[in-house]
Write a protein that holds these residues in place. Structure first.
Motif, short mmCIF file in Angstrom:
data_model
loop_
_atom_site.label_atom_id
_atom_site.label_comp_id
_atom_site.label_asym_id
_atom_site.label_seq_id
_atom_site.Cartn_x
_atom_site.Cartn_y
_atom_site.Cartn_z
N LEU A 1 57.11 33.94 -60.13
CA LEU A 1 58.34 32.92 -59.51
C LEU A 1 57.85 32.18 -59.03
CD1 LEU A 1 60.72 36.18 -58.20
CD2 LEU A 1 60.85 34.81 -60.39
N TYR A 2 56.90 32.25 -58.24
CA TYR A 2 56.14 30.87 -57.30
C TYR A 2 55.66 29.89 -58.43
CZ TYR A 2 53.13 28.28 -54.37
OH TYR A 2 52.57 27.45 -53.56
N SER A 3 55.14 30.43 -59.36
CA SER A 3 54.34 29.30 -60.37
C SER A 3 55.55 28.56 -61.04
CB SER A 3 53.62 30.11 -61.50
OG SER A 3 53.01 29.02 -62.42
N LEU A 4 56.47 29.26 -61.58
CA LEU A 4 57.68 28.49 -62.26
C LEU A 4 58.43 27.67 -61.22
CD1 LEU A 4 58.85 31.40 -64.40
CD2 LEU A 4 57.25 29.63 -64.94
N ALA A 5 58.80 27.97 -60.05
CA ALA A 5 59.37 27.25 -59.41
C ALA A 5 58.59 26.24 -58.84
CB ALA A 5 59.77 28.10 -57.79
N ASP A 6 57.40 26.08 -58.77
CA ASP A 6 56.38 24.89 -58.59
C ASP A 6 56.68 23.92 -59.59
OD1 ASP A 6 54.53 23.60 -56.97
OD2 ASP A 6 52.98 24.29 -58.38
N GLN A 7 56.43 24.51 -60.94
CA GLN A 7 57.01 23.58 -62.21
C GLN A 7 57.99 22.99 -62.05
OE1 GLN A 7 56.12 25.21 -66.24
NE2 GLN A 7 54.78 26.93 -64.92
N ALA A 8 59.21 23.76 -61.57
CA ALA A 8 60.49 22.98 -61.42
C ALA A 8 60.54 21.99 -60.45
CB ALA A 8 61.55 23.98 -61.03
N LEU A 9 59.66 22.20 -59.09
CA LEU A 9 59.76 21.37 -58.09
C LEU A 9 59.13 19.92 -58.67
CD1 LEU A 9 59.79 20.45 -55.04
CD2 LEU A 9 57.26 21.81 -54.82
N TYR A 10 58.08 19.99 -59.58
CA TYR A 10 57.21 18.84 -59.96
C TYR A 10 58.13 18.20 -60.87
CZ TYR A 10 53.14 19.19 -57.09
OH TYR A 10 52.34 19.46 -56.14
N GLN A 11 59.21 18.74 -61.52
CA GLN A 11 60.16 18.03 -62.19
C GLN A 11 61.33 17.28 -61.51
OE1 GLN A 11 62.09 20.27 -65.28
NE2 GLN A 11 60.26 21.51 -65.66
N THR A 12 61.41 17.85 -60.28
CA THR A 12 62.22 17.04 -59.55
C THR A 12 61.53 15.91 -59.06
OG1 THR A 12 63.35 19.02 -58.56
CG2 THR A 12 63.62 17.49 -57.39
N LYS A 13 60.16 16.05 -58.52
CA LYS A 13 59.72 14.89 -58.14
C LYS A 13 59.25 13.67 -59.02
CE LYS A 13 57.04 17.33 -54.50
NZ LYS A 13 55.97 17.75 -53.71
N ASP A 14 59.32 14.35 -60.37
CA ASP A 14 59.09 13.32 -61.35
C ASP A 14 60.30 12.37 -61.70
OD1 ASP A 14 56.62 14.10 -61.88
OD2 ASP A 14 56.81 15.45 -63.50
N HIS A 15 61.48 13.25 -61.33
CA HIS A 15 62.71 12.33 -61.71
C HIS A 15 63.19 11.60 -60.32
CE1 HIS A 15 62.67 15.09 -64.99
NE2 HIS A 15 63.49 14.09 -65.76
N GLY A 16 62.20 11.34 -59.38
CA GLY A 16 62.60 10.43 -58.08
C GLY A 16 62.84 11.26 -56.90
N LYS A 17 62.54 12.41 -57.12
CA LYS A 17 62.85 13.40 -55.83
C LYS A 17 64.17 13.35 -55.30
CE LYS A 17 58.03 11.87 -54.47
NZ LYS A 17 57.36 11.18 -53.39
N ASN A 18 64.43 13.96 -54.02
CA ASN A 18 65.75 13.75 -53.24
C ASN A 18 66.71 14.58 -54.37
OD1 ASN A 18 67.74 13.46 -51.50
ND2 ASN A 18 68.19 11.33 -52.24
N GLY A 19 66.32 15.62 -54.58
CA GLY A 19 67.37 16.69 -55.51
C GLY A 19 66.77 17.84 -55.69
N TYR A 20 67.29 18.68 -56.78
CA TYR A 20 66.76 19.80 -57.28
C TYR A 20 66.57 20.16 -58.71
CZ TYR A 20 71.53 21.21 -58.26
OH TYR A 20 72.71 21.18 -58.89
N THR A 21 65.63 21.03 -59.04
CA THR A 21 65.68 21.44 -60.55
C THR A 21 65.61 23.00 -60.68
OG1 THR A 21 64.62 19.45 -60.91
CG2 THR A 21 64.36 21.12 -62.56
N CYS A 22 66.43 23.35 -61.37
CA CYS A 22 66.28 24.97 -61.83
C CYS A 22 65.27 25.15 -63.17
CB CYS A 22 67.61 25.83 -62.03
SG CYS A 22 67.50 27.31 -61.95
N TYR A 23 64.19 25.96 -62.95
CA TYR A 23 63.51 25.98 -64.25
C TYR A 23 64.24 26.46 -65.24
CZ TYR A 23 59.81 27.93 -67.12
OH TYR A 23 58.93 28.14 -68.13
N GLN A 24 63.80 25.97 -66.34
CA GLN A 24 64.18 26.25 -67.64
C GLN A 24 63.15 26.50 -68.64
OE1 GLN A 24 66.99 23.10 -68.90
NE2 GLN A 24 68.69 24.10 -67.62
N GLU A 25 63.18 27.41 -69.51
CA GLU A 25 62.12 27.77 -70.59
C GLU A 25 62.13 26.60 -71.71
OE1 GLU A 25 61.57 32.07 -71.66
OE2 GLU A 25 62.68 32.45 -69.51
#
Length: 439
Positions: free
Chosen positions: A415-439
């Motif tokens: 769960l930590y690894s996948l949440a971390d991947q989702a976090l970096y997606q948020t940062k790649d899209h300009g930060k200041n938001g959230y992303t829920c992991y999708q396979e």
């Protein structure tokens, strides 16, 4: 008086056993994680703060020790370590002569893991003279001298309680011989009793004074517990002391029981407080990294019904810039605000903590619908943006990555690894938001 000293000897041993149990309780907690992790090293400092123990150390199987003051050294050659690593409780002989009327000894206990295997040793030094005062201060109104003597006559600890010392030598045998306070026959019997660890008493006469000295084996390191009181201080002839002993003992025993109960309750209270402190992040007041991982992992393993949950990873956006523009003091204030917002935004049963630096983790339990997760993430982003700090330069926002349990994984690591991947997606899209992991 002999009986009193015997009872006080038992009180001494009971007190030491309380200290052993206290250290063992701390050791049990420490064994659940890496011995030298920050959590445990922090706990050492708290133990020193709330007890009379000093130079407290965690020691691994190789003898490498880490102390509460940050010092490290190898103590594999020390006898107390060698005994403790065999599974024994240890009360050491003094490692050096008394300094400033203090005699320090080491208390050490083995640390066991959940499989009952020894993984290390926990120990600290203790002023054993303080204990003499506690144990004997109610006997004969505290008038007299308490001491611990080895079977060779060496003074281990010596405390004159509201009176002057009656021994001015480091060895009792030498003192008795030099000042001829005992006859040769009496001194021989006295030595034999000490060597064979038998209790008794002697009448000491010298300098126009007469004292009674009772002694009884501690059964710790071949030490003898001794108590001496002047006849005038005792106020009654010795024959009366023997007759009145049971009345005196009743008072002493009650006092000692109250003392031991109080010590035990205080130690339990302190132990709980110490463990609580060790689990928390000092800056933000929420759980620290080790506690987060432990509590989330434990919950996931015990959640047989696989009730839905979500792991949130939250980072402060541009935190380096925040520190560069405003300074680290203001940066710490930002982190404190984050901790407060997270603690107030989730339920009490959710697991909220700081993983380190500007990274926070929350495990949200008992989610009925995935939409709740998105609403919570939006709420967090809005609350973080609303942080107001006087004269703050720049903006405050956060990036969030989310993984869902059990949809995305069954254990903390996944769960930590996948949440971390989702976090970096948020940062790649300009930060200041959230992303829920999708396979």
């Amino acid at each position: 008086m002999v009986t009193s000293t015997e009872k006080q000897t038992e009180s001494f041993k009971s007190y030491i056993n309380v200290q052993y149990r206290y250290l063992e309780g701390i050791g049990n907690y420490m064994s659940s994680q890496d011995l030298f992790c920050d959590n445990n090293l922090k706990l050492l400092k708290s133990v020193k703060e709330y007890t009379k123990l000093e130079n407290i150390a965690i020691i691994d199987l190789n003898g490498e020790s880490h102390y509460d003051n940050g010092a490290t050294k190898n103590v594999a050659h020390r006898q107390y370590f060698q005994e403790a690593i065999k599974g024994n409780r240890v009360l050491s002989d003094p490692l050096s002569s008394s300094v400033s009327s203090k005699t320090r000894v080491i208390l050490a206990v083995p640390i066991y893991d959940q499989q009952k295997q020894i993984v290390g040793v926990l120990g600290g030094s203790y002023d054993i003279g303080d204990l003499n005062k506690i144990i004997f201060k109610e006997v004969y109104d505290g008038q007299g001298t308490a001491c611990i003597i080895s079977k060779d006559g060496e003074l281990i600890s010596y405390e004159a309680i509201n009176s002057k010392k009656f021994i001015n030598s480091s060895n009792v045998y030498d003192y008795f011989k030099q000042y001829q306070v005992l006859s040769s026959k009496q001194l021989s019997r006295f030595k034999n009793n000490f060597t064979s660890q038998k209790g008794g008493y002697v009448v000491i006469e010298g300098n126009n004074k007469k004292s009674y000295m009772a002694y009884y084996p501690l059964k710790i390191n071949d030490w003898m517990m001794c108590y001496s009181v002047d006849v005038n201080k005792a106020k009654e002839p010795y024959t009366f002391i023997i007759q009145a002993e049971y009345q005196l003992l009743a008072i002493v025993i009650v006092a000692v029981l109250v003392l031991l109960f109080t010590i035990f309750k205080l130690n339990n209270k302190h132990q709980k407080k110490l463990i609580h402190i060790a689990k928390m992040d000092a800056l933000t007041g929420i759980k620290n990294k080790e506690t987060l991982k432990s509590e989330i992992s434990t919950y996931l393993m015990s959640n047989k019904e696989k009730t839905k949950g979500a792991l949130f990873m939250i980072d402060v956006d541009n935190f380096k810039t925040v520190n560069d523009l405003n300074g680290h003091v203001v940066g710490d204030e930002v982190l404190k605000h984050f901790g407060t917002i997270l603690k107030n935004s989730f339920d009490e049963h959710d697991i909220v903590g700081r993983a380190g630096g500007d990274e926070f983790i929350v495990f949200m339990k008992n989610i009925e619908d995935d939409s709740v997760v998105k609403l919570k993430a939006e709420e967090l982003c809005n609350n973080i943006r609303s942080i107001k700090i006087p004269k703050f330069k720049g903006n405050i926002s956060c990036s969030i990555g989310i993984s869902l349990y059990p949809l995305h994984g069954y254990d903390f690591k996944t769960l930590y690894s996948l949440a971390d991947q989702a976090l970096y997606q948020t940062k790649d899209h300009g930060k200041n938001g959230y992303t829920c992991y999708q396979e």
